[in-house]
Structures are given as C-alpha cells and as structure tokens.
Scaffold this motif. Structure first.
Motif, PDB file in Angstrom:
ATOM      1  N   MET A 614       7.332  44.134 -13.610  1.00 18.49           N
ATOM      2  CA  MET A 614       8.624  43.488 -13.785  1.00 18.49           C
ATOM      3  C   MET A 614       8.689  42.868 -15.166  1.00 18.49           C
ATOM      4  SD  MET A 614      10.165  40.181 -11.753  1.00 18.49           S
ATOM      5  CE  MET A 614       9.121  39.020 -12.632  1.00 18.49           C
ATOM      6  N   TYR A 615       9.867  42.959 -15.782  1.00 15.71           N
ATOM      7  CA  TYR A 615      10.107  42.314 -17.070  1.00 15.71           C
ATOM      8  C   TYR A 615      11.474  41.645 -17.036  1.00 15.71           C
ATOM      9  CZ  TYR A 615      12.271  41.883 -21.619  1.00 15.71           C
ATOM     10  OH  TYR A 615      12.982  41.405 -22.680  1.00 15.71           O
ATOM     11  N   GLY A 616      11.593  40.473 -17.680  1.00 11.99           N
ATOM     12  CA  GLY A 616      12.897  39.824 -17.774  1.00 11.99           C
ATOM     13  C   GLY A 616      12.787  38.463 -18.429  1.00 11.99           C
ATOM     14  N   LEU A 617      13.882  37.706 -18.388  1.00 12.37           N
ATOM     15  CA  LEU A 617      13.871  36.337 -18.898  1.00 12.37           C
ATOM     16  C   LEU A 617      12.892  35.500 -18.092  1.00 12.37           C
ATOM     17  CD1 LEU A 617      17.622  35.432 -19.567  1.00 12.37           C
ATOM     18  CD2 LEU A 617      15.835  35.861 -21.254  1.00 12.37           C
ATOM     19  N   GLY A 618      12.163  34.610 -18.759  1.00 14.55           N
ATOM     20  CA  GLY A 618      11.129  33.849 -18.070  1.00 14.55           C
ATOM     21  C   GLY A 618      11.471  32.388 -17.878  1.00 14.55           C
ATOM     22  N   GLY A 619      10.432  31.599 -17.623  1.00 14.34           N
ATOM     23  CA  GLY A 619      10.620  30.173 -17.369  1.00 14.34           C
ATOM     24  C   GLY A 619      11.443  29.959 -16.114  1.00 14.34           C
ATOM     25  N   ILE A 620      12.240  28.910 -16.112  1.00 12.12           N
ATOM     26  CA  ILE A 620      13.085  28.637 -14.946  1.00 12.12           C
ATOM     27  C   ILE A 620      14.231  29.640 -14.841  1.00 12.12           C
ATOM     28  CG2 ILE A 620      12.521  26.181 -14.935  1.00 12.12           C
ATOM     29  CD1 ILE A 620      15.292  25.677 -16.205  1.00 12.12           C
ATOM     30  N   MET A 621      14.513  30.350 -15.949  1.00 11.95           N
ATOM     31  CA  MET A 621      15.635  31.297 -15.950  1.00 11.95           C
ATOM     32  C   MET A 621      15.371  32.497 -15.033  1.00 11.95           C
ATOM     33  SD  MET A 621      17.827  29.854 -17.774  1.00 11.95           S
ATOM     34  CE  MET A 621      19.040  31.137 -18.051  1.00 11.95           C
ATOM     35  N   VAL A 622      14.102  32.781 -14.762  1.00 13.13           N
ATOM     36  CA  VAL A 622      13.806  33.924 -13.901  1.00 13.13           C
ATOM     37  C   VAL A 622      14.382  33.717 -12.502  1.00 13.13           C
ATOM     38  CG1 VAL A 622      11.536  33.103 -13.145  1.00 13.13           C
ATOM     39  CG2 VAL A 622      12.010  35.525 -13.156  1.00 13.13           C
ATOM     40  N   GLU A 623      14.380  32.474 -12.029  1.00 14.52           N
ATOM     41  CA  GLU A 623      14.920  32.191 -10.704  1.00 14.52           C
ATOM     42  C   GLU A 623      16.440  32.053 -10.729  1.00 14.52           C
ATOM     43  OE1 GLU A 623      13.301  32.422  -8.135  1.00 14.52           O
ATOM     44  OE2 GLU A 623      11.203  31.985  -8.530  1.00 14.52           O
ATOM     45  N   LYS A 641      10.327  50.632 -24.388  1.00 14.66           N
ATOM     46  CA  LYS A 641      11.566  50.422 -25.133  1.00 14.66           C
ATOM     47  C   LYS A 641      12.757  50.505 -24.195  1.00 14.66           C
ATOM     48  CE  LYS A 641      14.278  52.162 -29.017  1.00 14.66           C
ATOM     49  NZ  LYS A 641      14.419  53.215 -30.060  1.00 14.66           N
ATOM     50  N   LYS A 642      12.761  51.517 -23.321  1.00  8.59           N
ATOM     51  CA  LYS A 642      13.853  51.677 -22.353  1.00  8.59           C
ATOM     52  C   LYS A 642      13.816  50.552 -21.329  1.00  8.59           C
ATOM     53  CE  LYS A 642      17.171  53.790 -20.059  1.00  8.59           C
ATOM     54  NZ  LYS A 642      17.353  52.882 -18.947  1.00  8.59           N
ATOM     55  N   MET A 643      12.630  50.098 -20.981  1.00  8.40           N
ATOM     56  CA  MET A 643      12.502  49.010 -20.015  1.00  8.40           C
ATOM     57  C   MET A 643      13.184  47.748 -20.527  1.00  8.40           C
ATOM     58  SD  MET A 643       9.040  47.621 -18.209  1.00  8.40           S
ATOM     59  CE  MET A 643       9.128  46.610 -16.732  1.00  8.40           C
ATOM     60  N   LEU A 644      12.990  47.439 -21.792  1.00  6.61           N
ATOM     61  CA  LEU A 644      13.634  46.262 -22.379  1.00  6.61           C
ATOM     62  C   LEU A 644      15.151  46.409 -22.352  1.00  6.61           C
ATOM     63  CD1 LEU A 644      11.398  45.557 -25.516  1.00  6.61           C
ATOM     64  CD2 LEU A 644      11.098  44.765 -23.177  1.00  6.61           C
ATOM     65  N   TYR A 662      13.672  38.919 -32.278  1.00  9.78           N
ATOM     66  CA  TYR A 662      12.314  38.634 -31.810  1.00  9.78           C
ATOM     67  C   TYR A 662      11.433  39.882 -31.934  1.00  9.78           C
ATOM     68  CZ  TYR A 662      14.364  34.359 -29.970  1.00  9.78           C
ATOM     69  OH  TYR A 662      15.002  33.148 -29.853  1.00  9.78           O
ATOM     70  N   ASP A 663      10.144  39.681 -31.779  1.00  7.65           N
ATOM     71  CA  ASP A 663       9.141  40.723 -32.013  1.00  7.65           C
ATOM     72  C   ASP A 663       9.053  41.657 -30.801  1.00  7.65           C
ATOM     73  OD1 ASP A 663       6.970  42.276 -32.657  1.00  7.65           O
ATOM     74  OD2 ASP A 663       5.724  40.603 -33.338  1.00  7.65           O
ATOM     75  N   LYS A 664       9.915  42.668 -30.791  1.00  8.41           N
ATOM     76  CA  LYS A 664       9.945  43.601 -29.655  1.00  8.41           C
ATOM     77  C   LYS A 664       8.695  44.484 -29.620  1.00  8.41           C
ATOM     78  CE  LYS A 664      13.943  45.093 -30.995  1.00  8.41           C
ATOM     79  NZ  LYS A 664      15.178  45.884 -31.120  1.00  8.41           N
ATOM     80  N   LYS A 665       8.147  44.775 -30.774  1.00  7.09           N
ATOM     81  CA  LYS A 665       6.955  45.619 -30.816  1.00  7.09           C
ATOM     82  C   LYS A 665       5.783  44.951 -30.101  1.00  7.09           C
ATOM     83  CE  LYS A 665       4.165  48.340 -34.052  1.00  7.09           C
ATOM     84  NZ  LYS A 665       3.942  48.678 -35.491  1.00  7.09           N
ATOM     85  N   LEU A 670       2.448  44.229 -25.109  1.00 12.13           N
ATOM     86  CA  LEU A 670       1.978  43.380 -24.012  1.00 12.13           C
ATOM     87  C   LEU A 670       2.296  44.015 -22.660  1.00 12.13           C
ATOM     88  CD1 LEU A 670       0.669  40.730 -23.116  1.00 12.13           C
ATOM     89  CD2 LEU A 670       2.952  39.694 -23.151  1.00 12.13           C
ATOM     90  N   ILE A 671       3.477  44.590 -22.519  1.00 14.09           N
ATOM     91  CA  ILE A 671       3.831  45.266 -21.255  1.00 14.09           C
ATOM     92  C   ILE A 671       2.865  46.412 -20.993  1.00 14.09           C
ATOM     93  CG2 ILE A 671       5.600  46.616 -20.073  1.00 14.09           C
ATOM     94  CD1 ILE A 671       7.704  44.975 -21.606  1.00 14.09           C
ATOM     95  N   ALA A 672       2.573  47.200 -22.037  1.00 14.79           N
ATOM     96  CA  ALA A 672       1.631  48.315 -21.885  1.00 14.79           C
ATOM     97  C   ALA A 672       0.232  47.798 -21.550  1.00 14.79           C
ATOM     98  CB  ALA A 672       1.607  49.152 -23.159  1.00 14.79           C
ATOM     99  N   MET A 673      -0.143  46.638 -22.115  1.00 16.09           N
ATOM    100  CA  MET A 673      -1.437  46.045 -21.799  1.00 16.09           C
ATOM    101  C   MET A 673      -1.517  45.669 -20.326  1.00 16.09           C
ATOM    102  SD  MET A 673      -3.126  43.035 -21.021  1.00 16.09           S
ATOM    103  CE  MET A 673      -1.853  41.834 -21.376  1.00 16.09           C
ATOM    104  N   CYS A 674      -0.424  45.144 -19.783  1.00 13.66           N
ATOM    105  CA  CYS A 674      -0.403  44.795 -18.354  1.00 13.66           C
ATOM    106  C   CYS A 674      -0.592  46.040 -17.499  1.00 13.66           C
ATOM    107  CB  CYS A 674       0.915  44.106 -18.008  1.00 13.66           C
ATOM    108  SG  CYS A 674       1.090  42.461 -18.732  1.00 13.66           S
TER     109      CYS A 674
END
Length: 710
Positions: A614-623, A641-644, A662-665, A670-674
C-alpha cells in the motif's frame, strides 16, 4: 490437462431421467438436438431406455471409455458417485448440485469430502454449484441454453444468470458467439487459472470473458493471466466491489486493504481489461476479439452532428484518450470532399456533407486513418440509417461505404467503431459492418468504452516487457543480519519486531532511517540525546504496544535535559497506565525529523493474492483521507511510477502553489525495497512505514512497524 474434460468425446449423464422437468432429461435432449459429436451414456438404475438411448444401471457398467460425467443428483450422493467415476477412470465431472460451502459448516465438510475423493481418484471437478458447461465447437451443451451462438469468445462465469444474460445478448446482437462456456461454480477443484491456461492454448478462442465473484488462488491466476494477455485479451467483471477486506487491528495497512482495490489493480497489471458495468462486458469482449488494439491512445472522431461529436469527445477525454490534431495534409484532403461549413479538426463534423452521399463516410475514414497520429476511428451519428431516415436510394451508398470500411480495418490494422442511432433497425449497411467484425452500438457510452478498452489493451501490449510476472524468488535477497533479527524475535515468542529492530531490518536493505538507541533510564535517555546534538523524539518500546500514540507513548521535538528526562518518565508512566502488563523494553531516542510531506508505505497478506503493498498519504491523513492504492507484490522501481499516479494526492509530489516538488525517485526506490524485503523474509505478515517524511531531496522513514506470521 483439461482437454479430456472440456473437449470430452463421451459424456455420462448420472441421474438421467424421463421426467421432462429434470436436468437429467434436459441434458440428454439438448445433446441430441444440438448434434453432439461424441457418445452419450444415460445412467439410472431404474430405467432401461431414455430418449431412444440405452440406459446403464451404473457408470462402471459402461463398456466404452467415458471422458466426462454430468452429475445431476443431490449433493449427499456425490462422494460415492465420484468413487465410481474414479473406478471407471473418468477424466472429469460436472457437479450441478448446490448445498456445499455456500450453506455453511455442514456444506463445507461435504465439499471437503468431495474434493478429497476427487484428488484420490484423479477425477477433475467443474463446480460444484454450477450451471454446467458448453463446448460450442463439438456441440456439447451441458447447460440446456437453446441456440447459444458459436464464435471466438470463451466465457468463464460464476453466475448462471449472468451467463444466460451474456449468451442471450450475443444471440440478439448476431455479431459474435462463444467457443466455450464454463460455470466455474465454487471453484473447489479446477481453478480459474487452470481454465485460463487451457484457453490460452486453444486456437479457436480469440478472447476470454470473465465474471468473477471470488477466487481461491489469485496469485496463480495473475501468473497465468500475465502469460495469456500477451496472446489474447481478457475482459473481466468483478462483483462485490463494495465489500471491504477483513480488518486487522495490527496496522493501518491491514484495516485499509479493500478487496476491490487490490483485485482491480492486480488484474489491470496483467493486461486484463476490467469492466465495472455489466452492459459493457460483452461489447468490450467482442471489440477486443475482432479489432486491432490502439497503441498510441489516440483516436479520431468522424460525426454527422456536433452534439454526438462533443459528447464522444468528452467521454474519451474522461478515459484519458487523446484526440490528436490532424495533419495539414489530412485537413486539406477532407476540405476537398466536404462543404465549407464542415469542421475538419478532430472531431471531424461533415456538416450535412453526407446527406446526399453517405458514401463520403468511407472517403473521410480513408483519409483520417492515413494520418500517422491517429490510432483508430470512432464514427458517430446516423450511419446505416440514411436509407431509412431520408431515402431508400441512399442505402446503396451506405452499403458500399460499409464494404470499404471493413476492408480498411484489415488493410491498415487500425480499428473502426461505429455508433449509430439505427443500430437496432434492419440495416443492411450495419449488417455488413458486423460481417467485417466492426462493432456497432446505439450507445455512445458503450462505443467510447470499447475505444478506451482498445487503448488500454494496446498500451499494455506496448509495455508488456516491463510488467511483473507475479513470481517471488523467496529468500533470494535475505541478509544474515536480517534473519538474525527475525529469529531473535521468534525465539522470544514475539510476533512483533520492536521499532528499533524494524528500522535496523529496513536499513539493512537500504532504507534511509535513523534507528536511534533504546534508553532504559532517564539518565541514559539524556546521554543518548546529548550525543545526537539536535532535537530528539522519544517513543515507548514494547512488543505489547503497537500504536504508541494511543498509549501517549511519544514525545516530540525535545531539546533540553529537563525536557528529555521529564518526557522519559511520563512515557513510562503512560505506558503502564495504558497496559499494566505490557513488556516495556525502554524508550527509543531518535533525531527529530525535519518537516516534509508525510507518506505511508505498508504491506499485508491478501487472502486471494498473497503479499500486497500500500502507498498513500501518511501520518494522521492516512485515516482521514484514505487516499491509498494497493498493488500485488512484487513491484519494481519502474512500475512504482504508475503506483504513485494511482492516488489523488500524486499532484502534491510535483509541488503546488510555488512549492518545489518532492523526491519521487527515492520514493520509488523505497517502495521497491519494501517489495524486496517481503520477498527476502516470508515470515513478515504486515509492515507499516508511517510516517515517511519525503523531502525535495531524499526521505526519512520516521516510524516502522513489522508484524511476523504466527
């Protein structure tokens, strides 16, 4: 192999009957009426003859080989019948009866017994709880639907009524039909992915149409769909889109993973064209079967009225399809044919130029399709109805134009889709278009959906080499230190890594994060904070407290010795108040992260597809916002890239209102690392990296939570 099952050369009807209302009678009658090319063996201990065919007392008494058994008897009789089928070495059985897992615990037990017997005997099962199956190529109709049309589409369906709807629609349209229909039913033995493998290799099937309610081995299906979609298109309607997945209290990721989000993105990544409206299902499958795909997402519109042209342009734009500007040469050639009032931009409006000569549609189409920027043509308006609307004599010109447009598709390998108000009328011109496999619809929405599907499938084929095959190479990238972290937790009987352990694990694989140090006293907390030489954050460390903020176990932006000591004591006090039996290991002291964009990345195990991310806005914004996307693993930095782009908040990454982007690369890495992490350590059940602070350059994983499988 399913060849002997789906291409059976002999069928035993177990439960054959003389009662005309019974399935055991109707099946024999249909096989005879349709001219089934194989042998028919009725089985009933109380009958000697049914519909002029000798009836056998038992399937084991049939002297000749039997490929397939149609079992029409009640659910409780199935295990014993399957044992006899195994004794006869029958390849497969179609189980019509319901009364299995759909009825609860007792039904589940019976279904387990049926599957166990099937595995022991080697009999492959279609169903149970199925409407049956049809092989149109050999006229083996085990459903009883009358006059099902033959064609090049295979239908896999988990609803008898939905199958009847689609077959009826094909019969009415008279444009396309089927090679096979299989009522998948409970999918207790033969799975969706096995049917897909069979149909991929069937030379007569050009596309596969699917209605899916549930899938028991989703990852294997994705692997087979990946192999299949490069050879022939798959069109799928998934029901239950409003159902949410099982909620997990362990992490944000577990509670947000909805079944429909995971399934839709997974299907589309294999090249499947996902349909959300049932009335689009058959038209799209027909279009993809017979029209060449569009690989540049560009379409031209040819209309005989501004209203239809405008609506079509809006619909196509909503689908993300380009309406390219036509070349000067194309526009000049169109002007030579059309009146001064005509518009020769895209959309092209003939402005009455075809009223006296509808054959101009073909002349215009030829010119437009020559334009290198145009990938296909959508004709909208009255074509096929000029002879009806104005004068009979115009029908001749329409018919000639239909012949020419049909030839154009085959010659130029660019599709033509026609919207006509006269689609339901008797029109020889439209029948000719259908003869050439050009789709004709009276709905602009469906016509545009067909165009969009050609673009989506074409785009997939163009980038197929970059797609994942959904196969994991387990433990291939595991590190000894990482295995040690996980093994230490498991030896202690823990299924949750402490935050410092989780951070150490992701740091091993290249994630930018400051692990910090665990303090076990306020003195130690200050000693660690003093060495950091910048503001710090203190967080409770306990395997029994997953959500630290719920326990008031986090203190931010601390600078002075007094602040650090006071925060340490307060965190310990709060944790004990929250859970007096919690195993408290200390307090983690880490540098305070700088401000940036908060992101969440998480993983979980989906019951159908296995590991997903899963990817998206984090912190309290995720809820609050729930602006997240789910993809089945593995993923690569390229596919990320498509996921973003799948999230509404993707625009924030570019920077808004004068802010820098922001640093999309780094985020994609990081997503690929996960993805790599889950592949390396199969013990991981769920993982949350939240928040991740994303900067103009670089990022920082501020908090990490990893839950291991129990």
């Amino acid at each position: 192999m399913l060849d002997k099952v789906l291409n059976a050369r002999s069928v035993a009807i177990i439960g054959a009957s003389k009662n005309k209302t019974k399935r055991g009678y109707q099946a024999i009658k249909t096989l005879l009426a349709d001219g089934y090319e194989g042998e028919i063996y009725p089985v009933n201990p109380n009958e000697d003859m049914i519909l002029g065919i000798r009836c056998h007392k038992d399937i084991t008494l049939i002297k000749d080989p039997v490929d397939l058994a149609l079992i029409t008897t009640p659910a409780r009789t199935i295990p014993d019948i399957l044992r006899k089928c195994g004794e006869k070495k029958v390849a497969g059985a179609v189980i019509i009866a319901g009364g299995f897992r759909e009825l609860g615990l007792k039904g589940k037990e019976l279904e387990r017994e049926v599957v166990a017997v099937a595995k022991q005997t080697g009999v492959r099962l279609i169903g149970p709880n199925t409407s049956g199956m049809i092989n149109l190529k050999s006229n083996m109709n085990l459903v009883g639907i009358q006059n099902a049309p033959k064609g090049n589409i295979a239908l896999l369906c988990q609803s008898g009524n939905m199958a009847l709807t689609l077959i009826t629609e094909a019969t009415i349209r008279k444009q396309e039909g089927f090679t096979y229909y299989v009522g998948v039913g409970n999918e207790s033995d033969i799975k969706f992915h096995e049917y897909l493998e069979f149909l991929r290799n069937d030379p007569d099937t050009k596309s596969i149409l699917m209605y899916v309610e549930g899938m028991s081995e989703g990852r294997k299906f994705l692997q087979e769909a990946y192999k299949t979609s490069i050879k022939k298109p798959i069109v799928l309607l998934k029901s239950g889109r409003s159902a949410t997945g099982k909620k997990s209290a362990g992490s944000h990721t577990g509670s947000l993973a909805g079944m429909s989000e995971v399934a839709k993105s997974a299907y589309e990544r294999t090249g499947i064209v996902v349909i959300e409206n049932s009335d689009e299902l058959f038209p799209v499958a027909t279009t993809l079967s017979n029209q060449p795909p569009i690989n540049n997402k560009s379409i031209a519109i040819l209309a005989d009225g501004g209203g239809h042209a405008t609506i079509a342009a809006d619909l196509l734009t909503d689908y993300g399809i380009l309406l390219p500007e036509l070349s000067d040469k194309t526009k000049n050639n169109l002007r030579k044919l059309l009146p001064d009032a005509a518009s020769v931009v895209n959309p092209v409006d003939v402005a009455g130029g075809t009223d006296a000569n509808p054959g101009l549609f073909a002349d215009c189409a030829k010119i437009i399709l020559k334009d290198p920027s145009v990938g296909g043509l959508l004709v909208v308006g009255l074509f096929g109805g000029y002879g009806i609307r104005f004068d009979d004599s115009l029908a001749i010109g329409e018919e000639a134009a239909a012949h020419r447009m049909g030839a154009m598709v085959r010659r130029k390998n660019k599709p033509i889709i026609v919207h006509s108000l006269y689609s339901s009328y008797e029109s020889h011109a439209l029948d000719l278009l259908r003869h050439y496999d050009i789709p004709v619809h009276d709905s602009l929405d469906i016509s545009c959906k067909c165009v969009a599907s050609l673009c989506k499938y074409g785009s997939y084929l163009k980038s197929y080499h970059a797609k994942t095959n959904f196969v994991f190479n387990w433990r291939s990238k595991a590190k000894p230190e990482g295995n040690q972290i996980i093994n230490n937790a498991l030896k202690e009987g823990r299924h949750v890594l402490l935050e410092n352990e989780a951070k150490e694990l992701i740091k091993l694989h290249g994630a930018p994060t400051s692990v910090g140090q665990v303090a076990r006293s306020e003195d130690e907390a200050w000693q660690i904070a003093e060495k950091i030489k910048e503001n710090v954050v203190l967080k409770i460390v306990s395997p029994d407290i997953l959500h630290k903020s719920d326990a008031c176990g986090v203190k931010l932006n601390l600078k002075s010795e007094l602040e650090v000591r006071k925060a340490y004591c307060q965190i310990i006090k709060n944790a004990i108040a929250y859970n007096s039996e919690a195993d408290i290991r200390g307090v983690l002291v880490s540098p305070m992260a700088q401000k940036g964009l908060e992101i969440i990345i998480g993983t979980k195990i989906d019951e159908q597809f296995g590991p997903v991310i899963m990817y998206g806005l984090g912190g309290i914004m995720v809820e609050i916002m729930k602006d997240v996307t789910f993809w089945v693993l593995p993923v690569s930095p390229t596919s990320c890239k498509k996921m973003l782009e799948d999230t509404r908040s993707s625009i924030l990454l570019e920077g808004v209102r004068g802010q820098k982007g922001y640093d999309k690369k780094s985020l994609r890495r990081l997503i690929a690392m996960c993805s790599e992490l889950i592949e390396a350590y199969p013990e991981i059940e769920e993982m949350d990296l939240n928040p991740i602070i994303l900067y103009e350059k670089g990022l920082d994983v501020v908090d990490a939570r990893i839950i291991l499988k129990k």
